[in-house]
Design a protein around this motif. Structure first.
Motif, PDB file in Angstrom:
ATOM      1  N   ALA A  49      26.395  -7.290 -61.790  1.00 44.59           N
ATOM      2  CA  ALA A  49      25.466  -6.265 -61.288  1.00 44.59           C
ATOM      3  C   ALA A  49      24.685  -6.847 -60.121  1.00 44.59           C
ATOM      4  CB  ALA A  49      24.501  -5.842 -62.389  1.00 44.59           C
ATOM      5  N   HIS A  50      24.843  -6.236 -58.948  1.00 43.98           N
ATOM      6  CA  HIS A  50      24.060  -6.616 -57.766  1.00 43.98           C
ATOM      7  C   HIS A  50      22.822  -5.719 -57.745  1.00 43.98           C
ATOM      8  CE1 HIS A  50      23.050  -7.690 -53.666  1.00 43.98           C
ATOM      9  NE2 HIS A  50      23.114  -6.421 -53.309  1.00 43.98           N
ATOM     10  N   ILE A  51      21.658  -6.334 -57.809  1.00 45.66           N
ATOM     11  CA  ILE A  51      20.425  -5.580 -58.079  1.00 45.66           C
ATOM     12  C   ILE A  51      19.472  -5.572 -56.891  1.00 45.66           C
ATOM     13  CG2 ILE A  51      18.327  -5.565 -59.512  1.00 45.66           C
ATOM     14  CD1 ILE A  51      20.012  -6.586 -61.835  1.00 45.66           C
ATOM     15  N   HIS A  52      19.064  -4.350 -56.510  1.00 43.39           N
ATOM     16  CA  HIS A  52      17.918  -4.117 -55.629  1.00 43.39           C
ATOM     17  C   HIS A  52      16.857  -3.408 -56.456  1.00 43.39           C
ATOM     18  CE1 HIS A  52      19.561  -4.588 -51.393  1.00 43.39           C
ATOM     19  NE2 HIS A  52      20.653  -4.709 -52.111  1.00 43.39           N
ATOM     20  N   VAL A  53      15.622  -3.429 -55.969  1.00 41.91           N
ATOM     21  CA  VAL A  53      14.601  -2.609 -56.622  1.00 41.91           C
ATOM     22  C   VAL A  53      13.875  -1.780 -55.566  1.00 41.91           C
ATOM     23  CG1 VAL A  53      14.249  -4.215 -58.531  1.00 41.91           C
ATOM     24  CG2 VAL A  53      12.808  -4.393 -56.477  1.00 41.91           C
ATOM     25  N   LEU A  84      20.958 -10.993 -57.767  1.00 45.58           N
ATOM     26  CA  LEU A  84      19.793 -10.354 -57.138  1.00 45.58           C
ATOM     27  C   LEU A  84      19.910 -10.377 -55.624  1.00 45.58           C
ATOM     28  CD1 LEU A  84      16.715 -11.726 -59.155  1.00 45.58           C
ATOM     29  CD2 LEU A  84      18.129  -9.712 -59.631  1.00 45.58           C
ATOM     30  N   THR A  85      19.476  -9.288 -55.007  1.00 43.73           N
ATOM     31  CA  THR A  85      19.417  -9.318 -53.551  1.00 43.73           C
ATOM     32  C   THR A  85      18.273 -10.214 -53.096  1.00 43.73           C
ATOM     33  OG1 THR A  85      19.329  -8.003 -51.537  1.00 43.73           O
ATOM     34  CG2 THR A  85      17.857  -7.333 -53.305  1.00 43.73           C
ATOM     35  N   THR A  86      18.424 -10.781 -51.901  1.00 47.58           N
ATOM     36  CA  THR A  86      17.302 -11.453 -51.232  1.00 47.58           C
ATOM     37  C   THR A  86      16.888 -10.644 -50.002  1.00 47.58           C
ATOM     38  OG1 THR A  86      18.818 -12.816 -49.922  1.00 47.58           O
ATOM     39  CG2 THR A  86      18.005 -13.764 -51.993  1.00 47.58           C
ATOM     40  N   ILE A 147      27.762 -15.151 -50.235  1.00 47.00           N
ATOM     41  CA  ILE A 147      27.607 -15.165 -48.782  1.00 47.00           C
ATOM     42  C   ILE A 147      28.045 -13.828 -48.232  1.00 47.00           C
ATOM     43  CG2 ILE A 147      28.340 -16.295 -46.652  1.00 47.00           C
ATOM     44  CD1 ILE A 147      28.821 -18.815 -48.487  1.00 47.00           C
ATOM     45  N   GLU A 148      27.067 -13.001 -47.874  1.00 48.62           N
ATOM     46  CA  GLU A 148      27.380 -11.669 -47.357  1.00 48.62           C
ATOM     47  C   GLU A 148      27.665 -11.775 -45.870  1.00 48.62           C
ATOM     48  OE1 GLU A 148      24.462  -8.756 -48.485  1.00 48.62           O
ATOM     49  OE2 GLU A 148      25.331  -8.622 -50.492  1.00 48.62           O
ATOM     50  N   VAL A 149      28.806 -11.228 -45.500  1.00 43.09           N
ATOM     51  CA  VAL A 149      29.297 -11.319 -44.125  1.00 43.09           C
ATOM     52  C   VAL A 149      29.424  -9.910 -43.555  1.00 43.09           C
ATOM     53  CG1 VAL A 149      31.329 -11.896 -42.744  1.00 43.09           C
ATOM     54  CG2 VAL A 149      30.490 -13.511 -44.467  1.00 43.09           C
TER      55      VAL A 149
HETATM   56 ZN    ZN Z   1      22.531  -5.343 -51.597  1.00 41.06          ZN
END
Ligand code: ZN
Length: 284
Positions: A49-53, A84-86, A147-149
């Motif tokens: 689960a990739h999480i934003h809030v 978690l997103t940064t 590593i988001e590209v």
């Molecule tokens: Zn995201």
């Protein structure tokens, strides 16, 4: 344990930073809504689960208490890998971006590997100094960088940080294709990007909006992993909103199955990515 080479890691990004209830009434916004959606996606087979809030006005946020609540609710109910997103917003201070993963110890967090003109609108800033700091902070708490590209130069930024010792092999990449300001979501572009990768790494890919499916099929054909969810695409098919993120999970499971592969469980994902934090999570 089955053979891991035929396992596909399926990340679900249920909420993201941008979609509003006016875009789709089905987007989960509050920690309670998001956790419920993540648990349903886990039950449908999602690996990560990739999480934003969001804040109380449903705007993009890096509010620590919202992350804490969401993570707590998910961990109480399932063992899905948490990422978690940064980058829950633009122009945020370094500390605000770092604190959630430093304190909550997810197994993964996003590492946006360069700056760009985000959607022809503003600068999404990830300076060289920030990336060095981010890598050191993630290493210190055993959080694996995803590593988001968004464009080809970001692969080279990652290779530079690897050479300098900030990032540690094996790297895990996530190609995000089709954000205006970044590389377009075409199969040719995905193939080009994959060819830039170092040998010993893992990777996934996603296309934004209607390019979601072609990029998924191409990623699977090339041996990559996949991400689905309303962060990237709110439509199940042309003109038809997805009524739940689980619809994307279920469809992906069918597609992966037709290819003779299966979705990785969270524990298989931990093995494939060398994740370290599952048994060290803070008790909440
Ligand atoms: Zn995201």
């Amino acid at each position: 344990m089955n053979d891991l080479k035929d396992k596909v890691i399926l990340t679900v990004a249920c909420t993201g930073a941008w979609p509003q209830k006016t875009d789709t009434p089905y987007i989960p916004i509050t920690p309670e809504e998001e956790a419920e959606e993540i648990v349903r996606c886990y039950e449908a087979g999602a690996s990560v689960a990739h999480i934003h809030v969001r804040d109380d006005q449903a705007k993009a946020s890096m509010d620590f208490e919202k992350f804490e609540k969401t993570v707590q609710l998910v961990r109480q109910r399932c063992d899905i890998v948490i990422n978690l997103t940064t980058s829950g917003g633009i122009g945020l201070e370094d500390e605000v971006r770092i604190r959630p993963f430093r304190e909550l110890r997810p197994e993964m967090a996003s590492f946006d590997c360069g700056s760009m003109n985000w959607q022809n609108n503003c600068v999404f800033e990830n300076s060289p100094q920030f990336l060095e700091k981010l890598a050191l902070e993630m290493n210190a708490v055993d959080v694996k960088p995803e590593i988001e590209v968004f464009d080809a130069g970001m692969v080279y930024n990652a290779l530079y940080l690897l050479k300098k010792g900030y990032l540690k092999a094996p790297l895990h990449f996530q190609f995000v294709l089709g954000v205006p300001g970044g590389i377009a979501a075409t199969v040719e572009n995905l193939l080009f990007l994959v060819k830039l990768l170092p040998e010993n790494c893992t990777w996934g890919a996603l296309g934004i909006g209607k390019q979601h499916l072609p990029i998924m099929y191409a990623a699977l054909a090339l041996g990559g992993h996949v991400r689905v969810g309303m962060e990237d695409n709110i439509f199940y098919s042309k003109g038809k909103l997805a009524e739940s993120n689980t619809e994307f999970v279920e469809r992906t499971k069918r597609i992966v199955g037709e290819l003779g592969k299966t979705i990785a469980t969270p524990d298989e994902t931990r093995m494939m990515l060398g994740l370290k934090n599952w048994n060290k999570k803070p008790v909440m």
